[in-house]
Design a protein around this motif. Structure first.
Motif, PDB file in Angstrom:
ATOM      1  N   SER A 229     124.828  79.518  83.082  1.00  0.00           N
ATOM      2  CA  SER A 229     123.880  79.509  81.978  1.00  0.00           C
ATOM      3  C   SER A 229     123.006  80.752  82.089  1.00  0.00           C
ATOM      4  CB  SER A 229     123.028  78.234  82.034  1.00  0.00           C
ATOM      5  OG  SER A 229     122.111  78.205  80.964  1.00  0.00           O
TER       6      SER A 229
ATOM      7  N   TRP B 139     119.497  79.956  75.493  1.00  0.00           N
ATOM      8  CA  TRP B 139     120.344  80.463  76.572  1.00  0.00           C
ATOM      9  C   TRP B 139     121.769  80.524  76.082  1.00  0.00           C
ATOM     10  CZ3 TRP B 139     117.999  75.604  76.844  1.00  0.00           C
ATOM     11  CH2 TRP B 139     118.843  74.512  76.718  1.00  0.00           C
ATOM     12  N   GLU B 140     122.660  80.979  76.950  1.00  0.00           N
ATOM     13  CA  GLU B 140     124.063  81.080  76.578  1.00  0.00           C
ATOM     14  C   GLU B 140     124.921  80.593  77.735  1.00  0.00           C
ATOM     15  OE1 GLU B 140     127.160  84.447  74.825  1.00  0.00           O
ATOM     16  OE2 GLU B 140     124.995  84.700  74.669  1.00  0.00           O
TER      17      GLU B 140
ATOM     18  N   ARG C  21     132.109  82.355  75.455  1.00  0.00           N
ATOM     19  CA  ARG C  21     130.650  82.391  75.413  1.00  0.00           C
ATOM     20  C   ARG C  21     130.194  81.400  74.362  1.00  0.00           C
ATOM     21  NH1 ARG C  21     128.863  87.799  77.591  1.00  0.00           N
ATOM     22  NH2 ARG C  21     126.815  86.903  77.174  1.00  0.00           N
ATOM     23  N   THR C  22     129.235  80.540  74.731  1.00  0.00           N
ATOM     24  CA  THR C  22     128.717  79.543  73.799  1.00  0.00           C
ATOM     25  C   THR C  22     127.208  79.715  73.700  1.00  0.00           C
ATOM     26  OG1 THR C  22     130.461  78.000  74.492  1.00  0.00           O
ATOM     27  CG2 THR C  22     128.607  77.088  73.244  1.00  0.00           C
ATOM     28  N   PRO C  23     126.727  80.357  72.654  1.00  0.00           N
ATOM     29  CA  PRO C  23     125.286  80.590  72.518  1.00  0.00           C
ATOM     30  C   PRO C  23     124.542  79.341  72.069  1.00  0.00           C
ATOM     31  CG  PRO C  23     126.444  81.486  70.637  1.00  0.00           C
ATOM     32  CD  PRO C  23     127.504  80.972  71.569  1.00  0.00           C
ATOM     33  N   SER C  24     123.297  79.241  72.489  1.00  0.00           N
ATOM     34  CA  SER C  24     122.407  78.193  72.007  1.00  0.00           C
ATOM     35  C   SER C  24     121.071  78.855  71.678  1.00  0.00           C
ATOM     36  CB  SER C  24     122.231  77.089  73.056  1.00  0.00           C
ATOM     37  OG  SER C  24     121.579  77.597  74.196  1.00  0.00           O
TER      38      SER C  24
END
Length: 208
Positions: free
Chosen positions: A158, A117-118, A111-114
């Protein structure tokens, strides 16, 4: 038939192990409203038949075949689940056509959060890889999603804040299994082409 737009984040109330199946009791006040014996409700993308309803809960029998092909066997009392009632004819198709027939399972890889969104990376079984394309549709635990990146053994999606807040995809962690259903239209086209049928040519011959 479903759309992959989750209506309610429900909960497993009880699991009864039977000789060749499991009986689940699931809590979902919204999806059980008006539901009766024989109706269908999708649980994490798996179409299940309602046995009985009472006080905002419903029970469903899950056969061994379904337990083998999906991640439902890993559920326990307290597990959160995505719930959706079948699409009503004449209603809006908010996601895409979903049958509730799981094609296989994948695993949350990362999981790559921003900020807004993720990005979630999910492993993809080899036998399903050919059905998954960039910008195409896929159902993950019953949630209709658009594929961001499609590789041979994984894909990425996403997730917007709404999806993270209202579905189990917001709490799934790397290593957790998820149910996958690919676009059924892709499977039909593959079958027709394998049989030597040109769908566009056949439609013209039929006057369509």
């Amino acid at each position: 038939m479903f759309t992959g737009i989750v209506e309610e984040l429900g909960e497993v109330a009880a699991v009864e192990q039977l000789p060749d199946a499991s009986r689940f009791r699931l809590r979902g006040p919204l999806v059980t409203e008006g539901a009766k014996h024989g109706d269908s409700i999708a649980v994490n993308g798996v179409c299940l038949t309602v046995v009985e309803t009472e006080n905002g809960e419903f029970t469903a029998d899950v056969m061994q075949e379904t337990l083998k092909r999906s991640s439902l066997g890993a559920l326990a009392p307290g597990s959160r689940v995505n719930l959706e009632r079948p699409m009503a004819l004449g209603g809006r198709l908010g996601g895409h056509l979903v049958q509730g027939h799981v094609d296989g399972t994948g695993t949350i890889v990362s999981r790559t959060p921003s900020e807004h969104w993720e990005i979630v990376k999910v492993s993809l079984p080899a036998e399903l890889s050919r059905y998954v394309v960039e910008k195409g549709s896929i159902t993950v635990d019953g949630v209709s999603l658009t594929v961001v990146e499609a590789a041979a053994d994984y894909f990425t999606i996403s997730l917007i804040p709404t999806t993270l807040a209202l579905t189990t995809l917001g709490i799934k962690q790397p290593g957790d299994p998820v149910n996958l259903e690919v676009d059924v239209l892709a499977k039909y086209v593959e079958r027709l082409l394998a049989a030597g049928v040109d769908p566009l040519h056949a439609a013209k011959e039929d006057g369509r």
